[in-house]
Design a protein around this motif. Structure first.
Motif, mmCIF file in Angstrom:
data_model
loop_
_atom_site.group_PDB
_atom_site.id
_atom_site.type_symbol
_atom_site.label_atom_id
_atom_site.label_comp_id
_atom_site.label_asym_id
_atom_site.label_seq_id
_atom_site.Cartn_x
_atom_site.Cartn_y
_atom_site.Cartn_z
ATOM 1 N N GLU A 325 44.970 48.342 39.873
ATOM 2 C CA GLU A 325 45.090 49.426 40.849
ATOM 3 C C GLU A 325 44.223 50.617 40.452
ATOM 4 O OE1 GLU A 325 49.134 50.513 41.492
ATOM 5 O OE2 GLU A 325 49.725 48.516 42.170
ATOM 6 N N LEU A 326 44.272 50.912 39.141
ATOM 7 C CA LEU A 326 43.501 52.060 38.664
ATOM 8 C C LEU A 326 42.007 51.797 38.793
ATOM 9 C CD1 LEU A 326 45.655 52.895 35.516
ATOM 10 C CD2 LEU A 326 45.533 54.200 37.637
ATOM 11 N N ALA A 327 41.596 50.549 38.468
ATOM 12 C CA ALA A 327 40.179 50.187 38.603
ATOM 13 C C ALA A 327 39.757 50.266 40.061
ATOM 14 C CB ALA A 327 39.950 48.781 38.058
ATOM 15 N N LEU A 328 40.634 49.810 40.939
ATOM 16 C CA LEU A 328 40.338 49.858 42.370
ATOM 17 C C LEU A 328 40.134 51.311 42.811
ATOM 18 C CD1 LEU A 328 40.315 48.220 45.119
ATOM 19 C CD2 LEU A 328 42.596 49.151 45.407
ATOM 20 N N MET A 329 41.009 52.182 42.322
ATOM 21 C CA MET A 329 40.882 53.596 42.696
ATOM 22 C C MET A 329 39.539 54.160 42.259
ATOM 23 S SD MET A 329 44.701 55.090 42.071
ATOM 24 C CE MET A 329 44.259 56.764 42.511
ATOM 25 N N ARG A 330 39.129 53.759 41.043
ATOM 26 C CA ARG A 330 37.818 54.214 40.586
ATOM 27 C C ARG A 330 36.722 53.690 41.504
ATOM 28 N NH1 ARG A 330 36.674 54.987 35.280
ATOM 29 N NH2 ARG A 330 34.515 55.022 35.940
ATOM 30 N N SER A 331 36.844 52.409 41.907
ATOM 31 C CA SER A 331 35.757 51.800 42.679
ATOM 32 C C SER A 331 35.659 52.388 44.084
ATOM 33 C CB SER A 331 35.939 50.284 42.739
ATOM 34 O OG SER A 331 36.841 49.939 43.750
ATOM 35 N N VAL A 332 36.729 52.978 44.589
ATOM 36 C CA VAL A 332 36.613 53.605 45.912
ATOM 37 C C VAL A 332 36.318 55.100 45.806
ATOM 38 C CG1 VAL A 332 38.060 51.907 47.093
ATOM 39 C CG2 VAL A 332 39.096 54.024 46.207
ATOM 40 N N GLY A 333 35.973 55.556 44.605
ATOM 41 C CA GLY A 333 35.423 56.904 44.532
ATOM 42 C C GLY A 333 36.195 57.918 43.720
ATOM 43 N N SER B 103 40.736 55.926 49.668
ATOM 44 C CA SER B 103 39.523 56.555 49.141
ATOM 45 C C SER B 103 39.459 58.015 49.581
ATOM 46 C CB SER B 103 38.290 55.827 49.654
ATOM 47 O OG SER B 103 37.154 56.627 49.431
ATOM 48 N N PRO B 104 39.031 58.870 48.666
ATOM 49 C CA PRO B 104 38.860 60.271 49.061
ATOM 50 C C PRO B 104 37.757 60.425 50.115
ATOM 51 C CG PRO B 104 38.209 59.930 46.752
ATOM 52 C CD PRO B 104 38.772 58.636 47.244
ATOM 53 N N TYR B 105 36.949 59.382 50.293
ATOM 54 C CA TYR B 105 35.849 59.464 51.262
ATOM 55 C C TYR B 105 36.136 58.669 52.524
ATOM 56 C CZ TYR B 105 33.821 61.129 46.957
ATOM 57 O OH TYR B 105 33.599 61.826 45.817
ATOM 58 N N SER B 106 37.347 58.196 52.693
ATOM 59 C CA SER B 106 37.658 57.409 53.885
ATOM 60 C C SER B 106 37.669 58.319 55.108
ATOM 61 C CB SER B 106 38.998 56.701 53.736
ATOM 62 O OG SER B 106 40.031 57.535 54.182
ATOM 63 N N GLU B 107 37.368 57.726 56.246
ATOM 64 C CA GLU B 107 37.147 58.549 57.432
ATOM 65 C C GLU B 107 38.428 58.914 58.173
ATOM 66 O OE1 GLU B 107 33.535 57.704 59.632
ATOM 67 O OE2 GLU B 107 32.907 58.836 57.867
ATOM 68 N N ARG B 139 41.438 40.262 55.015
ATOM 69 C CA ARG B 139 40.963 41.059 56.143
ATOM 70 C C ARG B 139 41.203 42.549 55.885
ATOM 71 N NH1 ARG B 139 43.841 38.650 60.963
ATOM 72 N NH2 ARG B 139 44.735 37.161 59.498
ATOM 73 N N ALA B 140 42.358 42.836 55.228
ATOM 74 C CA ALA B 140 42.635 44.239 54.881
ATOM 75 C C ALA B 140 41.590 44.756 53.893
ATOM 76 C CB ALA B 140 44.037 44.372 54.305
ATOM 77 N N SER B 141 41.159 43.877 52.979
ATOM 78 C CA SER B 141 40.111 44.271 52.023
ATOM 79 C C SER B 141 38.816 44.608 52.747
ATOM 80 C CB SER B 141 39.807 43.127 51.054
ATOM 81 O OG SER B 141 40.856 42.940 50.182
ATOM 82 N N ILE B 142 38.484 43.767 53.737
ATOM 83 C CA ILE B 142 37.257 44.011 54.508
ATOM 84 C C ILE B 142 37.383 45.348 55.244
ATOM 85 C CG2 ILE B 142 35.846 43.202 56.452
ATOM 86 C CD1 ILE B 142 36.646 40.306 55.562
ATOM 87 N N ALA B 143 38.569 45.562 55.822
ATOM 88 C CA ALA B 143 38.798 46.823 56.533
ATOM 89 C C ALA B 143 38.603 48.005 55.590
ATOM 90 C CB ALA B 143 40.216 46.846 57.119
ATOM 91 N N ARG B 144 39.182 47.878 54.376
ATOM 92 C CA ARG B 144 39.064 48.998 53.428
ATOM 93 C C ARG B 144 37.604 49.254 53.046
ATOM 94 N NH1 ARG B 144 42.283 47.948 48.366
ATOM 95 N NH2 ARG B 144 40.576 46.491 48.017
ATOM 96 N N SER B 145 36.819 48.160 52.980
ATOM 97 C CA SER B 145 35.437 48.320 52.513
ATOM 98 C C SER B 145 34.571 49.122 53.488
ATOM 99 C CB SER B 145 34.803 46.954 52.245
ATOM 100 O OG SER B 145 34.534 46.310 53.475
ATOM 101 N N VAL B 146 35.004 49.230 54.737
ATOM 102 C CA VAL B 146 34.175 49.980 55.689
ATOM 103 C C VAL B 146 34.773 51.342 56.042
ATOM 104 C CG1 VAL B 146 33.137 47.926 56.673
ATOM 105 C CG2 VAL B 146 35.215 48.868 57.721
ATOM 106 N N MET B 147 35.909 51.678 55.388
ATOM 107 C CA MET B 147 36.592 52.914 55.745
ATOM 108 C C MET B 147 35.762 54.168 55.455
ATOM 109 S SD MET B 147 39.341 52.692 57.333
ATOM 110 C CE MET B 147 39.833 54.393 57.123
#
Lengths: 423, 212
Positions: A325-333, B103-107, B139-147
């Motif tokens: 989970e922590l690694a995932l959080m890092r990977s999303v920014g 993500s802090p950058y999600s829309e 599918r949720a992973s794919i969704a997250r990847s474009v957020m």
């Protein structure tokens, strides 16, 4: 989002979280409870002691004299002769002298024969009715009124001694003329009357056993209900036996501090009474109780220390299962410092939860202590948040943060590429 | 959009892996294939900035991300790159919707709703990761990847666990999302079923690549 994740992480496993803070919870509960009790005892001791420089009573244990005459929690050391006491009461150094005569109670509440000065000493206001003036009139404290249900106009009889079920002075009825407002002092649990009432009850009692004739007379005057007759009778006695009148104690307020310090020596050397400075006795008592409380405080501090470790281990062991989970959080920014913040925040939340539940537990314990203390000492502790508990809160939070420090540093350092490439 | 130059990577106590140079325009799809151990996942992590190359440079939008500091790299990745992992990772204690928004950058919420609708997981947003199937998780992973409205979507073995029908379906979803988000798509796989679907392919050959 960090805040939300931290919260959810804790709420998601409520039992685990509670278990993890259980030590902290007990530590907080014990310390909180001790602080409240100590704080309120101190306050109560000080309030009750207001304007009393010296207590004079029969020889015996000084502490017992103070406890019985100032706090009304112990039995008196004995009686003193009024005439002898008056020599001191009338001394020019004395600013105010309040005589006390007691020995009876009503439903466990002490009937105290005294003067109006006693009520003024505590700045007590009347809730209802008026202050006692004539013999056998009683002004009762707020707690007595609420617990016994006595109202203005009611009559009641005293029981000899402090314990319920003693000899009942049935032929001497007190009538309630006033109820005092709550003062948070010992006044709340007293039945106040004048000294003459106490004398008349006990003289009669005395007569009852010795002179059958006088007893009849007494009875008669009561059945008639003529206050006048009664007062006459009292007056008679005053004339006859003033020399032999006894009271239980005297509370003294002096004009100068110096006088208050000199008087005990004079009384103790020249009379068969004793004079005690109550503040000294109480300070000694608080010190002795304080030693015990300090020991318990050390134990509680030990528990807090263990609590720090238990939170540390909980957060640390969960790191392993949470590393994805922590690694995932890092990977999303999220930056490494954000993960650090997340763990610290979780430590903070856990500590806060421990504090809140610990505080609640301390008040539940106080409730049960109150039940006991109320019947034993007529003492009720308040449930308010006290200032010292704010310090306890800060310390508790500090414990949570310190416990989270190492796990947080580890969370910051995780190798995300390594974790995310594992299958 | 994406360009790599002479990148290589060396694990401690291991031989150096040299990767072929890539160049990809936005809206295009590239497949990187190779056998297990050929360094596919490593390559993807280098492109994503999860690792830094031992030598060479990765340019995304003409910026050399290999030169970024760690926190700048995290920030850049969060803003511009979407990653679909081989295994679906979720934060277990929060809902799928919150996972999309993590993500802090999600829309934001409206984007999450529309993407979820396209991927047919809009009914699952208030569930937790352990309450939905593996296919739904993907599918949720794919969704997250474009957020985060990424410029580059990286997918690591997105189809390896799927049957033929779903394999094609997921590929279509990925390409559709890449097109809608105007992102370049790179799929790393050893799944031969995808070869017939994608023209633009780079083969990683472990023997060739480690020769140098």
């Amino acid at each position: 989002m960090i805040g939300k994740i931290a919260w959810k992480n804790i709420l998601n496993k409520p039992l685990n979280s509670l278990l993890c803070v259980s030590l902290l919870l007990f530590g907080v509960a014990i310390i909180s409870l001790l602080m409240v009790i100590q704080n309120q005892l101190d306050q109560k001791f000080k309030r009750d002691l207001k304007n009393i420089d010296l207590v004079i009573g029969a020889k015996g244990s000084p502490l017992q004299l103070v406890l019985s005459s100032v706090y009304h929690v112990d039995s008196p050391t004995g009686n003193i002769n009024l005439a002898e006491a008056e020599k001191i009461m009338n001394s020019p150094m004395v600013k105010k002298a309040i005589p006390l005569a007691y020995g009876d109670s009503y439903e466990g509440y002490r009937i105290l024969g005294t003067t109006i000065d006693y009520i003024d000493k505590y700045d007590a206001k009347l809730k209802e009715g008026r202050r006692f003036e004539k013999p056998m009139e009683a002004t009762i404290g707020q707690l007595v009124a609420s617990k016994t249900g006595l109202k203005v106009g009611d009559t009641f009889v005293g029981t000899h001694g402090e314990a319920e079920g003693g000899h009942v002075h049935e032929e001497h009825k007190y009538s309630v003329v006033g109820i005092l407002e709550n003062t948070n002092t010992v006044l709340d649990q007293l039945v106040l009357t004048n000294v003459e009432s106490v004398w008349s009850v006990h003289d009669a009692n005395h007569s009852e056993h010795n002179h059958e004739e006088e007893h009849d007379h007494e009875d008669h005057s009561h059945e008639d209900g003529h206050d006048h007759t009664h007062e006459d009778h009292d007056h008679d006695h005053d004339e006859v036996a003033k020399e032999n009148r006894d009271i239980t104690a005297v509370l003294l307020k002096f004009k100068t501090k110096m006088a208050a310090l000199n008087m005990p020596r004079i009384v103790n050397e020249q009379t068969n009474m004793q004079a005690v400075i109550p503040a000294l006795e109480i300070n000694r008592l608080i010190y002795l109780v304080g030693v015990g409380a300090t020991t318990v405080n050390y134990i509680a501090a030990g528990i807090m220390f263990m609590a720090c470790f238990s939170i540390f281990f909980a957060l640390f062991s969960r790191l392993k299962e949470r590393k994805h989970e922590l690694a995932l959080m890092r990977s999303v920014g999220y930056k490494p410092t954000s993960l650090f913040g997340l763990l610290i925040y979780e430590g903070f939340l856990l500590a806060s939860i421990g504090y809140i539940f610990g505080w609640i537990l301390s008040r539940i314990a106080l409730y049960f202590i109150n039940k006991q203390a109320e019947s034993d000492f007529n003492l009720i502790f308040e449930y308010n948040f006290i200032q010292n508990e704010l310090w306890l809160l800060l310390i508790t939070i500090l414990v949570g943060i310190v416990a989270a420090l190492l796990p947080a540093i580890n969370a910051m350092k995780i190798d995300i590429s390594e974790i995310l490439s594992k299958k | 959009m994406l360009e790599t130059k002479n990148i290589s990577f060396q694990y401690p106590n291991s031989e150096k892996i040299v990767f072929p140079d890539l160049s990809l325009e936005k809206g295009k799809t590239l497949m990187i294939c190779g056998e297990s151990g050929s360094g596919k996942t490593t390559f993807l992590q280098l492109l994503a900035g999860l690792r830094k190359p031992s030598s060479g440079s990765v340019f995304i939008d003409k910026q050399d991300i290999s030169s970024f500091s760690q926190s700048k790299l995290d920030q850049f990745r969060g803003k511009h790159i979407g990653i679909v992992y081989q295994q679906s990772y979720f934060i277990q204690s929060i809902s799928i919707l919150d996972n999309l928004l993590v993500s802090p950058y999600s829309e934001g919420n409206s984007k999450a709703q529309s993407v979820a609708k396209r991927l047919k997981i809009d009914g699952l947003l208030h569930r937790y990761a352990h309450q939905i199937s593996v296919g739904q998780q993907q599918r949720a992973s794919i969704a997250r990847s474009v957020m985060n409205q990424p410029k580059l979507i990286l997918a690591d073995e997105p189809t390896s666990a799927l049957d033929d029908a779903n394999c094609k379906y997921v590929l279509e979803l990925l390409q559709e999302e890449a097109r809608l988000n105007e992102a370049a798509l790179i799929i790393v796989t050893h799944d031969n079923r995808l070869k017939s679907e994608i023209d633009n392919t780079v083969e990683l050959n472990p023997i060739l690549n480690t020769l140098s």
